[in-house]
Design a protein around this motif. Sequence first.
Motif, PDB file in Angstrom:
ATOM      1  N   VAL A  31      63.172  49.963  76.318  1.00  0.00           N
ATOM      2  CA  VAL A  31      62.068  49.032  76.055  1.00  0.00           C
ATOM      3  C   VAL A  31      61.215  49.549  74.903  1.00  0.00           C
ATOM      4  O   VAL A  31      61.297  50.707  74.516  1.00  0.00           O
ATOM      5  N   ALA A  69      59.693  43.869  75.967  1.00  0.00           N
ATOM      6  CA  ALA A  69      61.025  43.648  75.413  1.00  0.00           C
ATOM      7  C   ALA A  69      61.008  43.636  73.886  1.00  0.00           C
ATOM      8  O   ALA A  69      62.038  43.852  73.251  1.00  0.00           O
ATOM      9  N   THR A  70      59.837  43.364  73.303  1.00  0.00           N
ATOM     10  CA  THR A  70      59.667  43.356  71.843  1.00  0.00           C
ATOM     11  C   THR A  70      58.435  44.189  71.503  1.00  0.00           C
ATOM     12  O   THR A  70      57.572  44.413  72.372  1.00  0.00           O
ATOM     13  N   GLU A 100      55.342  42.156  72.328  1.00  0.00           N
ATOM     14  CA  GLU A 100      55.057  42.064  73.756  1.00  0.00           C
ATOM     15  C   GLU A 100      54.422  43.360  74.252  1.00  0.00           C
ATOM     16  O   GLU A 100      53.456  43.325  75.031  1.00  0.00           O
TER      17      GLU A 100
END
Length: 72
Positions: free
Chosen positions: A16, A32-33, A36
Amino acid sequence: MNRYAINVFWSEEDGVWVADAPDLKSCSAFGATPEEALAELRIAMDAWVQAAREAGYPIPDARYQTHHEAAE
């Protein structure tokens, strides 16, 4: 709120993106990004500061500075 430095990096071990605020002890979040992870960290930072105030703990000054190397 002070302008705290934020680090965003990929954790191969966890799979992650992680975002942390070095001036706020143990304040980090993941996603996840990168975006985020950053959004989650902003929520965590607000909660960290609120909890410290409610407990009567001092709010640290923003001190951490990232190191930028000049491009050659």
